[in-house]
Design a protein around this motif. Structure first.
Motif, PDB file in Angstrom:
ATOM      1  N   VAL A  32       0.857  -1.179   0.000  1.00 30.71           N
ATOM      2  CA  VAL A  32       0.000   0.000   0.000  1.00 30.71           C
ATOM      3  C   VAL A  32       0.898   1.236   0.000  1.00 30.71           C
ATOM      4  N   THR A  33       0.551   2.184  -0.833  1.00 27.56           N
ATOM      5  CA  THR A  33       1.276   3.446  -0.867  1.00 27.56           C
ATOM      6  C   THR A  33       0.349   4.575  -0.425  1.00 27.56           C
ATOM      7  N   ARG A  34       0.913   5.476   0.357  1.00 27.48           N
ATOM      8  CA  ARG A  34       0.143   6.586   0.931  1.00 27.48           C
ATOM      9  C   ARG A  34       0.888   7.872   0.595  1.00 27.48           C
ATOM     10  N   MET A  35       0.183   8.819   0.005  1.00 27.97           N
ATOM     11  CA  MET A  35       0.863  10.018  -0.504  1.00 27.97           C
ATOM     12  C   MET A  35       0.109  11.279  -0.106  1.00 27.97           C
ATOM     13  N   GLU A  36       0.832  12.241   0.412  1.00 28.27           N
ATOM     14  CA  GLU A  36       0.221  13.498   0.858  1.00 28.27           C
ATOM     15  C   GLU A  36      -0.245  14.341  -0.343  1.00 28.27           C
ATOM     16  N   THR A  73      -6.933   2.043  -6.497  1.00 30.82           N
ATOM     17  CA  THR A  73      -7.095   3.233  -5.661  1.00 30.82           C
ATOM     18  C   THR A  73      -8.107   2.992  -4.548  1.00 30.82           C
ATOM     19  N   LEU A  74      -7.680   3.277  -3.325  1.00 32.34           N
ATOM     20  CA  LEU A  74      -8.518   3.073  -2.138  1.00 32.34           C
ATOM     21  C   LEU A  74      -9.077   4.384  -1.602  1.00 32.34           C
ATOM     22  N   ALA A  75      -8.329   5.470  -1.730  1.00 31.00           N
ATOM     23  CA  ALA A  75      -8.779   6.780  -1.244  1.00 31.00           C
ATOM     24  C   ALA A  75      -8.053   7.879  -1.993  1.00 31.00           C
ATOM     25  N   GLY A  76      -8.760   8.995  -2.198  1.00 33.52           N
ATOM     26  CA  GLY A  76      -8.142  10.150  -2.845  1.00 33.52           C
ATOM     27  C   GLY A  76      -8.354  10.143  -4.351  1.00 33.52           C
ATOM     28  N   MET A 123      -7.463   8.295 -11.677  1.00 34.14           N
ATOM     29  CA  MET A 123      -7.966   7.172 -10.882  1.00 34.14           C
ATOM     30  C   MET A 123      -8.706   7.681  -9.662  1.00 34.14           C
ATOM     31  N   LYS A 124      -9.854   7.055  -9.415  1.00 33.46           N
ATOM     32  CA  LYS A 124     -10.561   7.360  -8.186  1.00 33.46           C
ATOM     33  C   LYS A 124     -10.854   6.050  -7.445  1.00 33.46           C
ATOM     34  N   PRO A 125     -11.258   6.140  -6.166  1.00 33.52           N
ATOM     35  CA  PRO A 125     -11.451   4.917  -5.382  1.00 33.52           C
ATOM     36  C   PRO A 125     -12.374   3.930  -6.102  1.00 33.52           C
ATOM     37  N   GLY A 126     -11.970   2.669  -6.069  1.00 31.29           N
ATOM     38  CA  GLY A 126     -12.749   1.621  -6.719  1.00 31.29           C
ATOM     39  C   GLY A 126     -12.236   1.311  -8.116  1.00 31.29           C
ATOM     40  N   GLN A 127     -11.260   2.099  -8.602  1.00 29.47           N
ATOM     41  CA  GLN A 127     -10.733   1.845  -9.945  1.00 29.47           C
ATOM     42  C   GLN A 127      -9.325   1.252  -9.855  1.00 29.47           C
ATOM     43  N   VAL A 128      -9.055   0.345 -10.772  1.00 28.91           N
ATOM     44  CA  VAL A 128      -7.726  -0.263 -10.808  1.00 28.91           C
ATOM     45  C   VAL A 128      -7.058   0.070 -12.132  1.00 28.91           C
ATOM     46  N   CYS A 129      -5.812   0.507 -12.041  1.00 26.70           N
ATOM     47  CA  CYS A 129      -5.051   0.853 -13.248  1.00 26.70           C
ATOM     48  C   CYS A 129      -4.035  -0.244 -13.503  1.00 26.70           C
ATOM     49  N   TYR A 130      -4.023  -0.757 -14.716  1.00 22.15           N
ATOM     50  CA  TYR A 130      -3.034  -1.758 -15.115  1.00 22.15           C
ATOM     51  C   TYR A 130      -1.914  -1.045 -15.854  1.00 22.15           C
ATOM     52  N   SER A 141      -7.098  17.007  -2.832  1.00 19.85           N
ATOM     53  CA  SER A 141      -6.746  17.734  -1.614  1.00 19.85           C
ATOM     54  C   SER A 141      -6.700  16.774  -0.430  1.00 19.85           C
ATOM     55  N   GLU A 142      -6.812  15.469  -0.716  1.00 20.04           N
ATOM     56  CA  GLU A 142      -6.713  14.484   0.364  1.00 20.04           C
ATOM     57  C   GLU A 142      -5.616  13.471   0.069  1.00 20.04           C
ATOM     58  N   THR A 143      -5.306  12.684   1.103  1.00 24.97           N
ATOM     59  CA  THR A 143      -4.271  11.664   0.963  1.00 24.97           C
ATOM     60  C   THR A 143      -4.678  10.659  -0.115  1.00 24.97           C
ATOM     61  N   LEU A 144      -3.726  10.308  -0.969  1.00 26.17           N
ATOM     62  CA  LEU A 144      -3.968   9.302  -1.998  1.00 26.17           C
ATOM     63  C   LEU A 144      -3.459   7.957  -1.469  1.00 26.17           C
ATOM     64  N   VAL A 145      -4.348   6.969  -1.435  1.00 24.07           N
ATOM     65  CA  VAL A 145      -3.974   5.637  -0.938  1.00 24.07           C
ATOM     66  C   VAL A 145      -4.265   4.621  -2.033  1.00 24.07           C
ATOM     67  N   MET A 146      -3.248   3.823  -2.371  1.00 20.84           N
ATOM     68  CA  MET A 146      -3.406   2.813  -3.418  1.00 20.84           C
ATOM     69  C   MET A 146      -2.787   1.489  -2.979  1.00 20.84           C
ATOM     70  N   PHE A 147      -3.434   0.419  -3.356  1.00 19.92           N
ATOM     71  CA  PHE A 147      -2.863  -0.926  -3.225  1.00 19.92           C
ATOM     72  C   PHE A 147      -2.161  -1.247  -4.531  1.00 19.92           C
ATOM     73  N   PHE A 148      -1.007  -1.896  -4.448  1.00 22.42           N
ATOM     74  CA  PHE A 148      -0.293  -2.256  -5.680  1.00 22.42           C
ATOM     75  C   PHE A 148       0.222  -3.689  -5.611  1.00 22.42           C
ATOM     76  N   ALA A 149       0.520  -4.256  -6.762  1.00 22.76           N
ATOM     77  CA  ALA A 149       1.169  -5.568  -6.836  1.00 22.76           C
ATOM     78  C   ALA A 149       1.954  -5.664  -8.140  1.00 22.76           C
ATOM     79  N   TYR A 150       3.120  -6.309  -8.062  1.00 17.59           N
ATOM     80  CA  TYR A 150       3.959  -6.500  -9.253  1.00 17.59           C
ATOM     81  C   TYR A 150       4.836  -7.738  -9.058  1.00 17.59           C
ATOM     82  N   PRO A 151       5.312  -8.326 -10.154  1.00 18.41           N
ATOM     83  CA  PRO A 151       6.152  -9.523 -10.040  1.00 18.41           C
ATOM     84  C   PRO A 151       7.375  -9.252  -9.166  1.00 18.41           C
TER      85      PRO A 151
END
Ligand SMILES: [Fe+2]
Length: 209
Positions: free
Chosen positions: A72-76, A103-106, A124-131, A145-155
């Motif tokens: 998970v990445t969290r960005m101001e 994207t989970l938030a922001g 990207m907004k919450p509920g969307q996944v970018c490949y 104007s809010e924290t951006l929170v995303m889940f990620f995965a890669y090989p």
């Protein structure tokens, strides 16, 4: 022997993968040279050089191609002058490895650039996944104007080449505030195209094939 399954909680509020052992932080002071507006960056540093700009918590099960690193990445939120806060960005050292960002938030934007300099910008907004397909340089931008929170995965054996952006004088465009509550991509005058030799090196067998 095969690996044991695992389960983790994702804290959207804290922007963390709970119980994950991998952790790194980037402070504003670590982001020198990324932004166009030097005076505004100096002003930001004067105020919060030691604050965390973005932070990653991750789980690395192993190093094989057949395994996944996830986290998970969290960005101001914020801007340097008119330019939205961004991550340093990279291409995978093994260029043919993809990545996904959920994207989970922001409100975010995935800024991508091919070795030959094609640009793709995906909001990207919450509920969307970018490949992010293989071979795209990628960085995240916080448009909101809010924290951006995303889940990620890669090989797990992807690796990261951070120098690729620096060697070209930055990415081809900069994502700027348009002054009307939105964003606009502006050409980066310092950007230099990659040589045919570097493109071929990145693409490896894809070009030879
Ligand atoms: Fe990546």
């Amino acid at each position: 022997m095969i690996e044991e399954p695992s389960l983790f909680d994702v804290s959207v509020a804290e922007g963390r993968l709970q119980g994950a052992e991998g952790h790194y932080r980037k402070h504003y002071a670590d982001l020198a040279g990324l932004y166009a507006d030097q005076a505004s960056f100096a002003a930001l540093l004067a105020e919060k050089a030691g604050d965390i700009a973005y932070e990653v918590t991750s789980f690395t099960p192993g190093g094989k191609t057949s395994d996944l690193i996830m986290g998970v990445t969290r960005m101001e939120p914020g801007q340097v002058g008119r330019e939205f806060f961004l991550t340093r960005g990279h291409i995978h050292a093994e260029g043919d490895r993809p990545e996904l960002y959920y994207t989970l938030a922001g409100r975010g934007l995935m800024q991508m650039e091919s070795p030959e300099g094609e640009v793709r910008l995906i909001e990207m907004k919450p509920g969307q996944v970018c490949y992010v397909p293989p071979f795209w340089i990628h960085r995240s931008v916080n448009l909101g104007s809010e924290t951006l929170v995303m889940f990620f995965a890669y090989p797990a054996d992807s690796g990261q080449d951070y120098g690729i952006i620096e060697r070209s004088g930055g990415m081809r465009v900069r994502v700027m505030d348009d002054g009307q509550g939105g964003w606009v991509a502006e050409d980066n005058p310092d950007w230099r195209p990659r040589s045919a030799a570097e493109v071929a090196r990145i693409m490896g067998d894809e070009v030879a094939a």
